[in-house]
Design an enzyme around this catalytic site. Structure first.
Site, PDB file in Angstrom:
ATOM      1  N   LYS A  91      -2.203  -1.498  -3.858  1.00  0.00           N
ATOM      2  CA  LYS A  91      -3.057  -0.318  -3.807  1.00  0.00           C
ATOM      3  C   LYS A  91      -2.220   0.944  -3.899  1.00  0.00           C
ATOM      4  CE  LYS A  91      -5.965   2.048  -0.566  1.00  0.00           C
ATOM      5  NZ  LYS A  91      -6.236   2.276   0.792  1.00  0.00           N
ATOM      6  N   LYS A 115       0.856  -1.182   0.000  1.00  0.00           N
ATOM      7  CA  LYS A 115       0.000   0.000   0.000  1.00  0.00           C
ATOM      8  C   LYS A 115       0.894   1.235   0.000  1.00  0.00           C
ATOM      9  CE  LYS A 115      -3.502   2.492   2.594  1.00  0.00           C
ATOM     10  NZ  LYS A 115      -4.504   2.447   3.666  1.00  0.00           N
TER      11      LYS A 115
HETATM   12  C1  PBG Z   1      -7.439   3.611   5.547  1.00  0.00           C
HETATM   13  C2  PBG Z   1      -7.687   3.414   4.117  1.00  0.00           C
HETATM   14  C3  PBG Z   1      -7.482   4.327   3.083  1.00  0.00           C
HETATM   15  C4  PBG Z   1      -7.954   3.717   1.929  1.00  0.00           C
HETATM   16  C5  PBG Z   1      -8.397   2.441   2.292  1.00  0.00           C
HETATM   17  N1  PBG Z   1      -8.201   2.266   3.649  1.00  0.00           N
HETATM   18  C6  PBG Z   1      -6.974   5.706   3.103  1.00  0.00           C
HETATM   19  C7  PBG Z   1      -5.635   6.007   3.577  1.00  0.00           C
HETATM   20  O1  PBG Z   1      -4.802   5.125   3.807  1.00  0.00           O
HETATM   21  O2  PBG Z   1      -5.390   7.190   3.760  1.00  0.00           O
HETATM   22  C8  PBG Z   1      -7.987   4.336   0.572  1.00  0.00           C
HETATM   23  C9  PBG Z   1      -9.124   3.933  -0.273  1.00  0.00           C
HETATM   24  C10 PBG Z   1      -9.419   4.822  -1.414  1.00  0.00           C
HETATM   25  O3  PBG Z   1      -8.769   5.866  -1.660  1.00  0.00           O
HETATM   26  O4  PBG Z   1     -10.367   4.472  -2.123  1.00  0.00           O
HETATM   27  N2  PBG Z   1      -6.233   3.132   6.009  1.00  0.00           N
HETATM   28 ZN    ZN Z   2      -5.826   3.900   8.055  1.00  0.00          ZN
END
Ligand code: PBG
Ligand code: ZN
Length: 324
Positions: free
Chosen positions: A248, A195
């Site tokens: 992601k 991520k």
């Molecule tokens: C929370 C989380 C996020 C997303 C999924 N879980 C945001 C982040 O890490 O700031 C992003 C999902 C999206 O942008 O559709 N940890």
């Molecule tokens: Zn988070």
């Protein structure tokens, strides 16, 4: 003029031939729909930067999930917006918290719908970070205990799969131990393994009300310059017991999806995130892009790169288009 006797265009002459030699398949049964659930009665608040996506109170969430399921989408990924936030993110593991109640309601009305829950503290902490803050820094090991507790409470509520997105080190092992300790040996972990710290999450933070109050997430999410590191992250999560790994965002990271699939061959999910959705929605609203075609092309590209399943806010519309 010379070229080999082979003509690439021969296999492109008709739709039937093109279908026969097509290499990638996109179908609704590989889509996962993210949904946002909030407290209150009859709430259906559209997210400004994500047209067509809503914060839903539980009864509206169930109705939406029914529609999603009836279109053939097998799974939803739930994000919760708690009534109150605190330093410790205690709403995250509250037995009567928003996610716990939403999961129970969904499983009661739609037992066959797969309910996946996001396991992370950023929606529940007053500071909006994905872990507990100690001396201005997100403390890894204290956070692990809370994440494990959160995952167990989701499983107790009936979650089919838990999906940790926090990017703490060791969280898959901590969650696996927590789940096994409570007898949830068959609850899979879908780990947000690679991520990246990405500006493409912008609209999500409006949707989930989870923008960090100070700093950013670069001390725990990955640096977008790195690809070898993504492999290490994934291998570590697999070693710790992840059942499904995730990359992601998706579209700007197709090289990572491809590489992880080639190197691991494990079940792989890609998260087509909020900013990717908003871009296409905005351009389509302007009449600048043909929405159906760019969405299906994008989802196909994610599948072609190697994702087995795609988490996407386009899931509902894509399912409708794929039926046509
Ligand atoms: C929370 C989380 C996020 C997303 C999924 N879980 C945001 C982040 O890490 O700031 C992003 C999902 C999206 O942008 O559709 N940890
Ligand atoms: Zn988070």
């Amino acid at each position: 003029m010379y070229f080999p006797s082979y003509r690439m265009r021969r296999l492109r002459t008709t739709e039937q031939v093109r279908d026969l030699v097509s290499e990638t398949h996109l179908s609704t049964d590989r889509l996962i729909h993210p949904l946002f659930v909030t407290h209150g009665k009859d709430v259906r608040t559209e997210i400004e930067s994500m047209p067509g996506c809503y914060q839903l109170s539980i009864s509206n969430l169930v109705a939406e999930a029914m529609e999603v399921f009836s279109l053939g989408i097998p799974a939803v990924l739930l994000f919760g917006i708690p009534a109150v936030k605190d330093e410790a993110g205690s709403g995250a593991y509250d037995d009567e918290g928003i996610i716990q109640m939403a999961v129970a309601a969904l499983k009661e009305s739609l037992p066959e719908l797969l309910v996946i829950t996001d396991v992370c503290l950023c929606e529940y902490t007053s500071h909006g970070h994905c872990g507990i803050i100690k001396d201005g820094y997100v403390d890894n090991d204290i956070t692990l205990e809370i994440l494990a507790r959160m995952a167990v409470s989701h499983a107790e509520a009936g979650a089919d799969i838990v999906a940790p997105s926090d990017m703490m080190d060791g969280r898959v092992a901590a969650i696996r131990n927590g789940l096994d300790g409570e007898g949830f040996i068959n609850t899979p972990i879908m780990s947000y393994a690679a991520k990246f710290a990405s500006a493409f999450y912008g609209p999500f933070r409006e949707a989930a009300e989870s923008t960090p109050e100070f700093g950013d997430r670069r001390s725990y999410q990955m640096d977008h310059r790195n690809s070898n590191e993504a492999v290490r992250e994934v291998l570590l999560d697999l070693e710790e017991g992840a059942d499904i790994i995730m990359v992601k965002p998706a579209l700007p990271y197709l090289d990572i999806i491809y590489r992880i699939k080639q190197e691991t061959r494990f079940p792989l999910a890609a998260f087509n995130v909020s900013g990717e959705y908003s871009m296409l929605k905005a351009a389509a609203a302007q009449g600048w892009l043909d929405e159906k075609r760019v969405v299906l092309e994008s989802l196909m590209a994610i599948r072609r790169a190697g994702a087995d399943m795609i988490i996407t806010y386009h899931a509902r519309e894509a399912a409708q288009w794929l039926k046509e």
